[in-house]
Structures are given as structure tokens and as C-alpha cells.
Design an enzyme around this catalytic site. Sequence first.
Site, PDB file in Angstrom:
ATOM      1  N   CYS A   1       3.659  -6.503  -2.745  1.00 27.48           N
ATOM      2  CA  CYS A   1       3.313  -5.285  -3.470  1.00 27.48           C
ATOM      3  C   CYS A   1       4.332  -4.166  -3.213  1.00 27.48           C
ATOM      4  O   CYS A   1       5.521  -4.327  -3.436  1.00 27.48           O
ATOM      5  CB  CYS A   1       1.895  -4.864  -3.096  1.00 27.48           C
ATOM      6  SG  CYS A   1       1.090  -3.800  -4.306  1.00 27.48           S
ATOM      7  N   HIS A   2       3.903  -3.015  -2.709  1.00 22.61           N
ATOM      8  CA  HIS A   2       4.805  -1.897  -2.448  1.00 22.61           C
ATOM      9  C   HIS A   2       5.682  -2.113  -1.212  1.00 22.61           C
ATOM     10  O   HIS A   2       6.581  -1.314  -0.944  1.00 22.61           O
ATOM     11  CB  HIS A   2       4.002  -0.598  -2.267  1.00 22.61           C
ATOM     12  CG  HIS A   2       3.477  -0.029  -3.548  1.00 22.61           C
ATOM     13  ND1 HIS A   2       2.404  -0.570  -4.212  1.00 22.61           N
ATOM     14  CD2 HIS A   2       3.881   1.041  -4.293  1.00 22.61           C
ATOM     15  CE1 HIS A   2       2.152   0.141  -5.305  1.00 22.61           C
ATOM     16  NE2 HIS A   2       3.041   1.112  -5.383  1.00 22.61           N
TER      17      HIS A   2
ATOM     18  N   GLU B   1       6.039   3.816   1.522  1.00 27.79           N
ATOM     19  CA  GLU B   1       6.626   5.043   0.972  1.00 27.79           C
ATOM     20  C   GLU B   1       7.212   5.919   2.082  1.00 27.79           C
ATOM     21  O   GLU B   1       8.276   6.516   1.908  1.00 27.79           O
ATOM     22  CB  GLU B   1       5.553   5.800   0.193  1.00 27.79           C
ATOM     23  CG  GLU B   1       6.023   7.082  -0.464  1.00 27.79           C
ATOM     24  CD  GLU B   1       4.898   7.772  -1.203  1.00 27.79           C
ATOM     25  OE1 GLU B   1       4.927   7.778  -2.438  1.00 27.79           O
ATOM     26  OE2 GLU B   1       3.972   8.286  -0.516  1.00 27.79           O
TER      27      GLU B   1
ATOM     28  N   GLY C   1       0.832  -1.193   0.000  1.00 30.30           N
ATOM     29  CA  GLY C   1       0.000   0.000   0.000  1.00 30.30           C
ATOM     30  C   GLY C   1       0.868   1.244   0.000  1.00 30.30           C
ATOM     31  O   GLY C   1       2.026   1.222  -0.418  1.00 30.30           O
ATOM     32  N   ARG C   2       0.341   2.336   0.509  1.00 34.13           N
ATOM     33  CA  ARG C   2       1.111   3.582   0.542  1.00 34.13           C
ATOM     34  C   ARG C   2       2.064   3.664   1.722  1.00 34.13           C
ATOM     35  O   ARG C   2       3.013   4.461   1.717  1.00 34.13           O
ATOM     36  CB  ARG C   2       0.155   4.774   0.563  1.00 34.13           C
ATOM     37  CG  ARG C   2      -0.421   5.110  -0.813  1.00 34.13           C
ATOM     38  CD  ARG C   2      -1.520   6.140  -0.735  1.00 34.13           C
ATOM     39  NE  ARG C   2      -1.193   7.272   0.109  1.00 34.13           N
ATOM     40  CZ  ARG C   2      -2.107   8.026   0.710  1.00 34.13           C
ATOM     41  NH1 ARG C   2      -3.393   7.751   0.583  1.00 34.13           N
ATOM     42  NH2 ARG C   2      -1.749   9.057   1.451  1.00 34.13           N
TER      43      ARG C   2
ATOM     44  N   TYR D   1       4.556  -5.062  -7.090  1.00 37.84           N
ATOM     45  CA  TYR D   1       3.664  -4.343  -7.993  1.00 37.84           C
ATOM     46  C   TYR D   1       4.539  -3.761  -9.104  1.00 37.84           C
ATOM     47  O   TYR D   1       5.619  -3.221  -8.823  1.00 37.84           O
ATOM     48  CB  TYR D   1       2.928  -3.247  -7.218  1.00 37.84           C
ATOM     49  CG  TYR D   1       1.936  -2.481  -8.048  1.00 37.84           C
ATOM     50  CD1 TYR D   1       0.807  -3.113  -8.560  1.00 37.84           C
ATOM     51  CD2 TYR D   1       2.128  -1.134  -8.343  1.00 37.84           C
ATOM     52  CE1 TYR D   1      -0.107  -2.418  -9.334  1.00 37.84           C
ATOM     53  CE2 TYR D   1       1.223  -0.430  -9.116  1.00 37.84           C
ATOM     54  CZ  TYR D   1       0.094  -1.091  -9.620  1.00 37.84           C
ATOM     55  OH  TYR D   1      -0.796  -0.402 -10.397  1.00 37.84           O
TER      56      TYR D   1
END
Length: 203
Positions: A120-121, A94, A90-91, A140
Site C-alpha cells: 500500500c502506502h 508519509e 497506512g499514514r 495503493y
Amino acid sequence: MENTKKILFLTGDFTEDYETMVPFQMLQMVGYEVHAVCPDKKKGDTVKTAIHDFEGDQTYTEKPGHNFTLTYTFSEVNPSDYVGLVIAGGRAPEYLRLHQGVLDVTRHFAENNKPIAAICHGIQILTAARVVEGRRLTAYPAVGPEVELAGGIFESVAPTEVVVDGNLVTSPWPGHPKFIKAFLDVLGARIELGTPANLASAF
């Protein structure tokens, strides 16, 4: 429980909902004690999740998900107590990758060849920790360039697939069944299906 049964689960605000909820619950289901943590938050605090979906746009859409309750305090984590690390996507990755403590914990697992599962992320934390050089992994697709810049070997696979390279288990999204199965295999866990004890007498 004994230390040999503890998994560290790294998540954060606006993590992808499924990528936190599903692996967390699956690992608990098979008997692991899962310590879900987020830097600068403590046990009992929550993180907000987001639901990602593909609806015909050039990238995924994002909608509010659940509030997920953390089960441990990040500042109290001793990475030596855990047999494996899971990193949700997800975010959240980051900004989590900017936290030195997150990078230090990640490096502990990599340097000690302990099982690591990232989806994923979540791979963004691995690249920021500089632990992917020469390793085969997936993510991802938008994270692919970061993997290669960090010296990793990016493998493009179907969203439901998984890539295993030694102690490292990675998947795009939403490959949870194969992702968790591969992680359990790397952990050395065994799950066997048997006949229900009272099946014959139940009919």
C-alpha cells in the site's frame, strides 16, 4: 536464532492495522524472528494503528485500531543482520520517509539485492529512497504518480494481487495472502503440507 532467520519490519504511528498485524504474525508463524521497529522509539514502545475501510466515499475512511508493541529498537538496527525488509503502509510512511535512517536502511536492502516487501502506502518509502527506478511495482492507486515520478513502472492490479520484480514484492491493499506468499518465495522459504502424524489412529 541465527541471523539468517531475521526479518526487519518497519512500521510507525497510524500505520494501517492489518498491514502491520497480519504480516508480522504470519512471518512469526512460519519461524522468522521479526524485529518490528519505528524510528525514535525503542523495544516495548507502541505505535498506534488505524483501520482503513471503503464505505462509499471518494477515499478510504480511518478509524482507531490497536496499539502495536515494537519488538526491537530502531537505533540498534544493523541492516546486515537481516535477510529481508517489510514495510507496512497506512499514514506512517508519509512521515517515516523523512527520516534519514529509514532511507539508509532501505537503500541497504535495495543495493544488496535483499528481499523487500512493501504494501500500500509503504511504497512511499521506496520512492523517497530512490530505489524504484526501472522497477515494476504496485501500490495503493493514489501512490501511483509517486512511483512514476521516481522512475518506477506502476502496475495497476486488483487489491488482492501482488507484483514481483526480482527481490521486490509489492501489493495494494489488502493482498496479504499473495503478498506474504510471494515474499516467502523470494526469501527462499519452503512450506509443505503433510498428513497429520496421528490421523489414521485418531478415528
